[in-house]
Design a protein around this motif. Sequence first.
Motif, short mmCIF file in Angstrom:
data_model
loop_
_atom_site.label_atom_id
_atom_site.label_comp_id
_atom_site.label_asym_id
_atom_site.label_seq_id
_atom_site.Cartn_x
_atom_site.Cartn_y
_atom_site.Cartn_z
N PHE A 120 1.37 -8.72 9.76
CA PHE A 120 0.39 -8.87 11.27
C PHE A 120 0.92 -8.82 12.41
N ASN A 121 2.52 -8.93 12.48
CA ASN A 121 2.80 -8.80 13.94
C ASN A 121 4.01 -8.08 14.05
N THR A 122 4.96 -7.86 14.84
CA THR A 122 6.19 -6.92 15.26
C THR A 122 7.20 -8.59 14.58
N GLU A 123 7.05 -9.75 15.34
CA GLU A 123 7.76 -10.26 14.05
C GLU A 123 7.91 -10.85 13.00
N GLU A 124 6.75 -10.56 12.29
CA GLU A 124 7.19 -10.24 11.21
C GLU A 124 7.72 -8.90 10.25
N ALA A 125 7.81 -7.75 10.93
CA ALA A 125 7.11 -6.53 10.83
C ALA A 125 9.45 -6.83 10.77
N ARG A 126 9.99 -7.08 11.71
CA ARG A 126 11.19 -6.86 11.50
C ARG A 126 11.83 -7.32 10.51
N ALA A 127 11.46 -8.83 9.98
CA ALA A 127 11.67 -9.20 8.63
C ALA A 127 11.31 -8.40 7.30
N THR A 128 10.58 -7.82 7.23
CA THR A 128 10.01 -6.97 6.05
C THR A 128 11.08 -5.69 5.96
N LYS A 129 11.46 -6.05 4.41
CA LYS A 129 12.42 -4.59 3.73
C LYS A 129 10.97 -3.91 3.58
N VAL A 130 11.18 -2.75 2.83
CA VAL A 130 10.36 -1.56 2.85
C VAL A 130 11.40 -0.92 2.16
N ASP A 131 10.85 -0.83 0.27
CA ASP A 131 11.17 -0.41 -0.99
C ASP A 131 10.56 0.97 -0.68
N PHE A 132 11.03 2.22 -1.27
CA PHE A 132 10.34 3.47 -1.66
C PHE A 132 11.75 3.90 -3.40
N PHE A 133 9.99 4.53 -3.69
CA PHE A 133 10.49 4.86 -5.01
C PHE A 133 11.32 3.44 -6.14
#
Length: 157
Positions: free
Chosen positions: A77-90
């Motif tokens: 939803f926002n930057t606060e959540e983005a900073r707690a997001t892990k992005v998995d590639f492949f």
Amino acid sequence: MAARTVRLRVHYTSWDRPDGYSFSGHRGSDIPHTGSGWVRNVDIVHGPCPCPECSQSSAPSQDWFRLHVETACHVVFNTEEARATKVDFFYDDAKSRVEEKMQTIRAIKILLQDEKADTCTLVCATHSQLLGSELLQCLKETEKIKFFGPPTVWSLP
């Protein structure tokens, strides 16, 4: 296109998440939720890398890749959540992690957001030459694919 698809693991739900959104009943909690997205753009940047690892370092990497990842606002939803997001590639399946195909980085912030269209653009950073090069190659290979459908909601700055 599959190589541009990412899994998002969001480990915090913002107090600002609107009523009616998924996980709005879990505001302020670290109950994880997942979603997906896709890599829109990759840029090579010269200057201090803003990834969490480099932000804590006295000698941050000076060459890094800025990634723009598209997803839905109801996922991040926002930057606060983005900073707690892990992005998995492949990430293809549970074996991807064991076989060391999967690579994970953290999102840094939300660049653009359109709640009405339920879309947002995450900014991520990595100084992994391997990941950056692989993603640039994926983008190059998929540039020739023609997409049919509605125009994009916005263009990146």
